[in-house]
Design an enzyme around this catalytic site. Structure first.
Site, PDB file in Angstrom:
ATOM      1  N   ARG A 109       5.915 -54.932 118.693  1.00  0.00           N
ATOM      2  CA  ARG A 109       5.135 -53.921 119.011  1.00  0.00           C
ATOM      3  C   ARG A 109       4.275 -53.235 117.927  1.00  0.00           C
ATOM      4  O   ARG A 109       3.036 -53.681 117.983  1.00  0.00           O
ATOM      5  CB  ARG A 109       6.058 -52.651 119.127  1.00  0.00           C
ATOM      6  CG  ARG A 109       7.000 -52.715 120.499  1.00  0.00           C
ATOM      7  CD  ARG A 109       8.310 -51.962 120.505  1.00  0.00           C
ATOM      8  NE  ARG A 109       9.259 -52.355 119.568  1.00  0.00           N
ATOM      9  CZ  ARG A 109      10.167 -52.195 119.423  1.00  0.00           C
ATOM     10  NH1 ARG A 109      10.859 -51.058 120.269  1.00  0.00           N
ATOM     11  NH2 ARG A 109      11.130 -52.713 118.515  1.00  0.00           N
ATOM     12  N   SER A 121      14.044 -48.616 122.675  1.00  0.00           N
ATOM     13  CA  SER A 121      15.601 -48.134 123.133  1.00  0.00           C
ATOM     14  C   SER A 121      15.978 -46.942 122.364  1.00  0.00           C
ATOM     15  O   SER A 121      16.751 -46.039 122.986  1.00  0.00           O
ATOM     16  CB  SER A 121      16.595 -49.170 123.261  1.00  0.00           C
ATOM     17  OG  SER A 121      16.043 -50.256 123.963  1.00  0.00           O
ATOM     18  N   LYS A 132      25.772 -52.573 115.667  1.00  0.00           N
ATOM     19  CA  LYS A 132      24.785 -51.740 116.093  1.00  0.00           C
ATOM     20  C   LYS A 132      25.396 -50.415 116.860  1.00  0.00           C
ATOM     21  O   LYS A 132      24.700 -49.329 117.451  1.00  0.00           O
ATOM     22  CB  LYS A 132      23.289 -52.277 117.099  1.00  0.00           C
ATOM     23  CG  LYS A 132      22.787 -52.750 115.906  1.00  0.00           C
ATOM     24  CD  LYS A 132      21.514 -53.457 116.667  1.00  0.00           C
ATOM     25  CE  LYS A 132      20.353 -54.210 115.840  1.00  0.00           C
ATOM     26  NZ  LYS A 132      19.325 -54.880 116.465  1.00  0.00           N
TER      27      LYS A 132
HETATM   28  P1  ADP Z   1      16.987 -56.243 118.738  1.00  0.00           P
HETATM   29  O1  ADP Z   1      18.391 -55.490 118.528  1.00  0.00           O
HETATM   30  O2  ADP Z   1      17.237 -57.740 118.811  1.00  0.00           O
HETATM   31  O3  ADP Z   1      15.842 -55.841 118.361  1.00  0.00           O
HETATM   32  P2  ADP Z   1      15.851 -55.161 121.261  1.00  0.00           P
HETATM   33  O4  ADP Z   1      16.392 -54.833 122.487  1.00  0.00           O
HETATM   34  O5  ADP Z   1      15.605 -53.781 120.562  1.00  0.00           O
HETATM   35  O6  ADP Z   1      16.886 -55.947 120.356  1.00  0.00           O
HETATM   36  O7  ADP Z   1      14.648 -55.878 121.267  1.00  0.00           O
HETATM   37  C1  ADP Z   1      14.545 -57.161 121.885  1.00  0.00           C
HETATM   38  C2  ADP Z   1      13.194 -57.535 121.775  1.00  0.00           C
HETATM   39  O8  ADP Z   1      12.102 -56.771 122.588  1.00  0.00           O
HETATM   40  C3  ADP Z   1      12.592 -57.555 120.163  1.00  0.00           C
HETATM   41  O9  ADP Z   1      11.671 -58.623 120.063  1.00  0.00           O
HETATM   42  C4  ADP Z   1      11.792 -56.306 120.480  1.00  0.00           C
HETATM   43  O10 ADP Z   1      11.043 -56.346 119.426  1.00  0.00           O
HETATM   44  C5  ADP Z   1      11.189 -56.475 122.079  1.00  0.00           C
HETATM   45  N1  ADP Z   1      10.797 -55.157 122.390  1.00  0.00           N
HETATM   46  C6  ADP Z   1      11.414 -53.859 122.424  1.00  0.00           C
HETATM   47  N2  ADP Z   1      10.779 -53.142 122.852  1.00  0.00           N
HETATM   48  C7  ADP Z   1       9.507 -53.546 123.252  1.00  0.00           C
HETATM   49  C8  ADP Z   1       8.205 -52.957 123.656  1.00  0.00           C
HETATM   50  N3  ADP Z   1       8.283 -51.489 123.970  1.00  0.00           N
HETATM   51  N4  ADP Z   1       7.154 -54.020 123.725  1.00  0.00           N
HETATM   52  C9  ADP Z   1       7.321 -55.104 123.531  1.00  0.00           C
HETATM   53  N5  ADP Z   1       8.398 -55.583 122.936  1.00  0.00           N
HETATM   54  C10 ADP Z   1       9.624 -54.957 122.836  1.00  0.00           C
END
Ligand code: ADP
Length: 159
Positions: free
Chosen positions: A92, A130, A43
């Site tokens: 989400r 993110s 990533k």
């Molecule tokens: P990944 O690369 O594993 O998706 P992330 O850091 O993007 O890692 O997300 C980790 C977890 O947190 C995932 O299950 C994602 O859906 C959740 N997540 C990220 N942002 C939010 C948010 N704003 N509200 C709820 N869950 C979130």
């Protein structure tokens, strides 16, 4: 009674208020959480794994029963190593569902002893990711309201 420890895996590049909301509510359900930061080189994360560990530690320091680690192996192998059996993930929008559904079913096929638990985002964070925060930061917009103060500082230093 046995303690229930859940593993909350993710890239956390960077950790946002949406992640923190899942952590806070997850701690009401489980006896402890391991926040497992995936190295995710494919990533091409903006922050190194050490930076992400540092920022998650700082952002969650007020919580007891939280452990922060990184991993670079198959998630289910990591969870077995931790002697845990719960994966915590956040949901989400509908577009999250397909990916999460595939991952949960694949993990269940590979490790039927591990259960994935989903928590629905707080409505105020449903749009927060993110990826967008990094884009806003790159383009010089305001992002302080989306991330904890220590992350805002690190983002400012990056750009
Ligand atoms: P990944 O690369 O594993 O998706 P992330 O850091 O993007 O890692 O997300 C980790 C977890 O947190 C995932 O299950 C994602 O859906 C959740 N997540 C990220 N942002 C939010 C948010 N704003 N509200 C709820 N869950 C979130």
């Amino acid at each position: 009674m046995a303690k229930h420890i859940a593993v909350y895996p993710g890239t956390f590049d960077p950790i946002t208020n949406g992640h923190l909301d899942i952590i806070e509510r997850g701690l009401r359900l489980f006896d402890g959480l391991v926040i497992a930061i995936a190295e995710s080189p494919v990533k091409e994360p903006l922050f190194t794994v050490d930076e992400r560990i540092r920022m998650v530690k700082e952002a969650t320091k007020k919580y007891k029963n939280v452990k922060i680690e990184s991993f670079n192996c198959l998630l289910i192998d990591y969870i077995h190593k931790k002697k845990a059996n719960i994966i915590l993930r956040g949901l989400r929008v509908i577009s999250d569902f397909e990916y999460e559904f595939q991952m949960a079913l694949t993990n269940r096929k590979l490790a039927p002893d591990i259960e994935t638990v989903f928590m629905m985002t707080a409505e105020g964070y449903s749009y927060l990711s993110s990826r967008f925060i990094k884009e806003i930061a790159r383009l010089g917009g305001r992002f302080d309201c989306f991330v904890p103060p220590n992350v805002a500082k690190m983002l400012k230093e990056k750009f």
